[in-house]
Motif scaffolding. Sequence first.
Motif, PDB file in Angstrom:
ATOM      1  N   THR A   1       3.488 -20.083 -29.682  1.00  9.01           N
ATOM      2  CA  THR A   1       4.707 -19.701 -28.962  1.00  9.01           C
ATOM      3  C   THR A   1       5.430 -18.538 -29.619  1.00  9.01           C
ATOM      4  O   THR A   1       6.511 -18.165 -29.206  1.00  9.01           O
ATOM      5  N   GLN A   2       4.834 -17.970 -30.677  1.00  9.68           N
ATOM      6  CA  GLN A   2       5.533 -16.879 -31.359  1.00  9.68           C
ATOM      7  C   GLN A   2       5.275 -15.548 -30.641  1.00  9.68           C
ATOM      8  O   GLN A   2       4.312 -14.841 -30.912  1.00  9.68           O
ATOM      9  N   THR A   3       6.155 -15.233 -29.684  1.00 12.73           N
ATOM     10  CA  THR A   3       6.028 -13.981 -28.936  1.00 12.73           C
ATOM     11  C   THR A   3       6.623 -12.850 -29.757  1.00 12.73           C
ATOM     12  O   THR A   3       7.144 -13.080 -30.852  1.00 12.73           O
TER      13      THR A   3
ATOM     14  N   PHE B   1      13.960 -14.413 -25.807  1.00 15.30           N
ATOM     15  CA  PHE B   1      14.070 -14.978 -27.150  1.00 15.30           C
ATOM     16  C   PHE B   1      14.702 -16.367 -27.172  1.00 15.30           C
ATOM     17  O   PHE B   1      14.043 -17.357 -27.478  1.00 15.30           O
TER      18      PHE B   1
ATOM     19  N   TYR C   1      11.816 -11.532 -35.287  1.00 17.81           N
ATOM     20  CA  TYR C   1      12.855 -12.324 -35.921  1.00 17.81           C
ATOM     21  C   TYR C   1      12.321 -12.963 -37.200  1.00 17.81           C
ATOM     22  O   TYR C   1      12.952 -12.900 -38.254  1.00 17.81           O
ATOM     23  N   ALA C   2      11.111 -13.527 -37.120  1.00 15.70           N
ATOM     24  CA  ALA C   2      10.511 -14.175 -38.288  1.00 15.70           C
ATOM     25  C   ALA C   2      10.318 -13.168 -39.423  1.00 15.70           C
ATOM     26  O   ALA C   2      10.567 -13.477 -40.592  1.00 15.70           O
TER      27      ALA C   2
ATOM     28  N   ILE D   1      12.680 -19.814 -28.009  1.00 14.36           N
ATOM     29  CA  ILE D   1      12.729 -20.413 -29.358  1.00 14.36           C
ATOM     30  C   ILE D   1      13.331 -21.813 -29.312  1.00 14.36           C
ATOM     31  O   ILE D   1      12.942 -22.699 -30.068  1.00 14.36           O
TER      32      ILE D   1
ATOM     33  N   SER E   1       9.957 -23.407 -29.462  1.00  8.36           N
ATOM     34  CA  SER E   1       9.938 -23.205 -30.910  1.00  8.36           C
ATOM     35  C   SER E   1       9.181 -21.919 -31.290  1.00  8.36           C
ATOM     36  O   SER E   1       8.775 -21.160 -30.411  1.00  8.36           O
ATOM     37  N   ASN E   2       8.975 -21.708 -32.596  1.00  9.14           N
ATOM     38  CA  ASN E   2       8.448 -20.443 -33.104  1.00  9.14           C
ATOM     39  C   ASN E   2       7.145 -20.708 -33.846  1.00  9.14           C
ATOM     40  O   ASN E   2       7.088 -20.670 -35.066  1.00  9.14           O
TER      41      ASN E   2
ATOM     42  N   SER F   1       2.761 -12.394 -26.145  1.00  9.37           N
ATOM     43  CA  SER F   1       3.904 -11.979 -25.331  1.00  9.37           C
ATOM     44  C   SER F   1       3.450 -11.549 -23.943  1.00  9.37           C
ATOM     45  O   SER F   1       4.034 -11.926 -22.932  1.00  9.37           O
TER      46      SER F   1
ATOM     47  N   LEU G   1      10.131 -13.160 -31.259  1.00  8.93           N
ATOM     48  CA  LEU G   1      10.161 -14.232 -32.253  1.00  8.93           C
ATOM     49  C   LEU G   1       9.478 -13.784 -33.539  1.00  8.93           C
ATOM     50  O   LEU G   1       9.938 -14.108 -34.644  1.00  8.93           O
TER      51      LEU G   1
END
Lengths: 232, 365
Positions: free
Chosen positions: A178-180, A164, A186-187, A168, A172-173, A14, A183
């Motif tokens: 790319t999973q900040t 967000f 959220y996951a 996403i 994507s996630n 992030s 995200l």
Amino acid sequence: MWPLPEEWQAVRLSLSVALRSVAFGLPPAVLAAWLLARGRFPGRSLLDALVHLPLVMPPVVVGWLLLVTFGLRGPVGSLLNEWFGIRLVFTTAGASLATAVMSFPLIVRAVRLSLDAVDPGLEAAARTLGAGPLDRFVTVTLPLIAPGILSGAITAFAAGLGEFGAVITFASNIPGETQTLPLAIYAATQTPGGEAVAARLAAVSLALAVAGLLLADLAGRRLSLALGRAAR
Amino acid sequence: MLEVSLSHRFGGADGFRIEAAFATPTPGVTALFGPSGCGKSTLLSAVAGLLRPDRARVALDGAVLVDTAARIALPPERRRCGVVFQDARLFPHLSVATNLRYGERRAPRDATGPAFEEVVELLGIRPLLGRRPGALSGGERQRVALGRALLSRPRLLLMDEPLAALDAPRRAEVLPFLARVRHRFRVPILLVTHALDEVDRLADHLVLMEAGRVLATGTVEALSARTDLPLLAGRRDAGVALACRVIAHDAARGLTRLGFAGGELRVPLRAEPPGEALRLRVRARDVSVAVTEPRGLSVQNILPALVESVEEAGPHEAMLRLRLGEAALLSRVTAEAASRLALRPGLAVWALVKSAAFGPEDEGE
């Protein structure tokens, strides 16, 4: 209570995405702010609307537009891929681009506010002293709007940590890619028993946001003071 | 020679219109004088290039700065007109020293002008060099702005009401510095002002403006002796500006003898050394006349003169123009006195001027 190493990965990602988004977004944002504050050209209100669009559009729509434009089959994305081998979709660079677009209006607004506060008479004075356009901008305008640029950049950075919808949709996630922070939160909420992870990451997110805002305020004031413009 | 002609309209067809032209010798100080809103500052902006006029031609000693007919318009940064603005406009983020050097660094290499040290010394701003403009008083700011403009090696120095934003004590502090600059450097100066004492102290030539037009141009002395310019003659402090020279001081009696084209005047002791030229404004309301040679008066200056003209000045007053050899004086008397003494052109009279009328407080010093 302290986040686990694999959770720190989302925090680091992030920070990196937000930093890159500000680094690449800042120069065009200052240029746009300058054009909007000082420029007299046809299409000025169109540019104004365009710059502010990400503020009012659903972030998912921004992400989708990016996907259409910068996707591998998109008009810009296909060229980037063919000529330079650059792929933006589903990459960290893509997440940075999506974040930069979303935080662009924040920087423009901050810079424009401080530009409006600069007395055009000072630029006129610099002209009579022999300074050309670029010279004037660099030696007079830029130092005087530095507090605005700095506070805009920090605000954009803080906001970029939490982007967000656009990320996403466009990037994507993908964990580690790319999973900040948002995200990852959220996951976690979508995973059974992930409440503790979500809570830890949310706390980090909150702390970063508050720190960012405080820093923006402090930096702006210190810089104003250094420029001799603060209230005496 | 500085030639300026300008035609400009603000707003629509019924907007404010400027239609002005004048030519004035260089070097020397030319004052654009007139009431607020007469267009004198606009004229200055057009010369500096900060205003894009409808039609204009400005040439300084043959070099064209702008000529809309020939499609020439140098940008302000290449005109080399140093401007001293009413509000100083020092760069707030730079120290006084850096402000001073701003124009100097950008001047052409072959341009000549006063050295940094000389300007700093002349304006007395050495103690301020390390400070920021925010920490300066209004008068100090104006002095630094003056230095900054001078150091940019200007071909022409433009001053836009440089003292108008200052209170009386600050004005009195800065005015002598302007006078020093005017005497030390040979750069031509165009000064916008609506204060007569600035004109007296600084200007050689006067361009009288009203409502966007030039009413008259000429030397300060010549215009001050005219009675057909209400803008000058109608003022309470109207009077003839006399070019004088200090003859001698009489310290014991506190008097200085001044010679002028029409004779001699005794005024309260002056600071200028004998031989020095100075300008003295003899206000019309301080001059009275007698038709027989007066005796036993406290008045120091009793000068034989001829009445040149008698004109109405308001309902109950008359303005007399008196001829004293090469010089002229104006005298404001009541209409009653004018008729009682049967004052008429050609009449020989004595002009009476009190020395005390030239008290130092009237000189704005």
